[in-house]
Design a protein around this motif. Sequence first.
Motif, PDB file in Angstrom:
ATOM      1  N   VAL A  26      22.489  28.531  -1.358  1.00  0.00           N
ATOM      2  CA  VAL A  26      23.126  29.858  -1.332  1.00  0.00           C
ATOM      3  C   VAL A  26      23.928  30.024  -0.040  1.00  0.00           C
ATOM      4  O   VAL A  26      24.940  30.709  -0.021  1.00  0.00           O
ATOM      5  N   ALA A  27      23.503  29.350   1.014  1.00  0.00           N
ATOM      6  CA  ALA A  27      24.120  29.509   2.336  1.00  0.00           C
ATOM      7  C   ALA A  27      25.532  28.939   2.437  1.00  0.00           C
ATOM      8  O   ALA A  27      26.239  29.247   3.385  1.00  0.00           O
ATOM      9  N   GLY A  28      25.939  28.130   1.471  1.00  0.00           N
ATOM     10  CA  GLY A  28      27.320  27.661   1.505  1.00  0.00           C
ATOM     11  C   GLY A  28      27.507  26.208   1.154  1.00  0.00           C
ATOM     12  O   GLY A  28      26.567  25.485   0.841  1.00  0.00           O
ATOM     13  N   LEU A  49      27.177  26.343  -8.347  1.00  0.00           N
ATOM     14  CA  LEU A  49      26.069  25.738  -7.614  1.00  0.00           C
ATOM     15  C   LEU A  49      25.329  26.751  -6.741  1.00  0.00           C
ATOM     16  O   LEU A  49      24.100  26.678  -6.609  1.00  0.00           O
ATOM     17  N   ARG A  50      26.053  27.701  -6.166  1.00  0.00           N
ATOM     18  CA  ARG A  50      25.369  28.727  -5.369  1.00  0.00           C
ATOM     19  C   ARG A  50      24.543  29.646  -6.273  1.00  0.00           C
ATOM     20  O   ARG A  50      23.432  30.057  -5.912  1.00  0.00           O
ATOM     21  N   HIS A  51      25.058  29.944  -7.453  1.00  0.00           N
ATOM     22  CA  HIS A  51      24.281  30.742  -8.399  1.00  0.00           C
ATOM     23  C   HIS A  51      23.053  29.964  -8.860  1.00  0.00           C
ATOM     24  O   HIS A  51      21.962  30.526  -9.003  1.00  0.00           O
ATOM     25  N   PHE A  56      17.084  29.084  -8.725  1.00  0.00           N
ATOM     26  CA  PHE A  56      15.919  28.316  -8.274  1.00  0.00           C
ATOM     27  C   PHE A  56      15.063  29.113  -7.310  1.00  0.00           C
ATOM     28  O   PHE A  56      13.837  28.950  -7.286  1.00  0.00           O
ATOM     29  N   GLY A  57      15.673  29.982  -6.536  1.00  0.00           N
ATOM     30  CA  GLY A  57      14.887  30.869  -5.683  1.00  0.00           C
ATOM     31  C   GLY A  57      14.021  31.814  -6.500  1.00  0.00           C
ATOM     32  O   GLY A  57      12.853  32.051  -6.182  1.00  0.00           O
ATOM     33  N   ILE A  58      14.586  32.319  -7.564  1.00  0.00           N
ATOM     34  CA  ILE A  58      13.825  33.198  -8.462  1.00  0.00           C
ATOM     35  C   ILE A  58      12.672  32.424  -9.099  1.00  0.00           C
ATOM     36  O   ILE A  58      11.531  32.902  -9.139  1.00  0.00           O
ATOM     37  N   LEU A  59      12.960  31.218  -9.581  1.00  0.00           N
ATOM     38  CA  LEU A  59      11.922  30.404 -10.218  1.00  0.00           C
ATOM     39  C   LEU A  59      10.826  30.042  -9.219  1.00  0.00           C
ATOM     40  O   LEU A  59       9.630  30.143  -9.533  1.00  0.00           O
ATOM     41  N   GLY A  60      11.215  29.642  -8.021  1.00  0.00           N
ATOM     42  CA  GLY A  60      10.218  29.313  -7.004  1.00  0.00           C
ATOM     43  C   GLY A  60       9.347  30.506  -6.650  1.00  0.00           C
ATOM     44  O   GLY A  60       8.129  30.387  -6.511  1.00  0.00           O
ATOM     45  N   THR A  61       9.959  31.672  -6.539  1.00  0.00           N
ATOM     46  CA  THR A  61       9.208  32.894  -6.246  1.00  0.00           C
ATOM     47  C   THR A  61       8.218  33.207  -7.366  1.00  0.00           C
ATOM     48  O   THR A  61       7.068  33.586  -7.103  1.00  0.00           O
TER      49      THR A  61
END
Length: 130
Positions: A26-28, A49-51, A56-61
């Motif tokens: 997400v950072a770039g 790719l950023r989306h 993946f952040g949602i899934l990991g959370t």
Amino acid sequence: MMIPAKLVAGGLVLAGVISFLPTVGVAGVSWLRSLYGFEIDNPDLEILLRHRAVLFGILGTLLFAAAIRPGLRDTAALVAGASMASFIAIALVVGGYGPSIRKVVIADIVGLLALAPAALARLGPGRTLG
């Protein structure tokens, strides 16, 4: 077969770490480049790719939450398992991928193995031990 709840939770945490790692994308572009090992020289590809990193952040959370909230375990394991298995299947069907994608395939295999206790606990007659 009785599957210890701590084993299920530990597997969910490991799968959560594997799923959460791509979130740095997400950072770039520089982070995406380091993750995937190829140049991102197209704004459309960067957006996709950023989306993907956000997802993946949602899934990991979700996996981290499921490790401490048993009511989320079935959903988290199903969603994460489907994500990991589908990536492996697509990579195998397409073929010809490079070392960076190979690392993701291996990580997803490890993630699927980490989810196995949650699946076995769900299928087993005794569910998990408290």
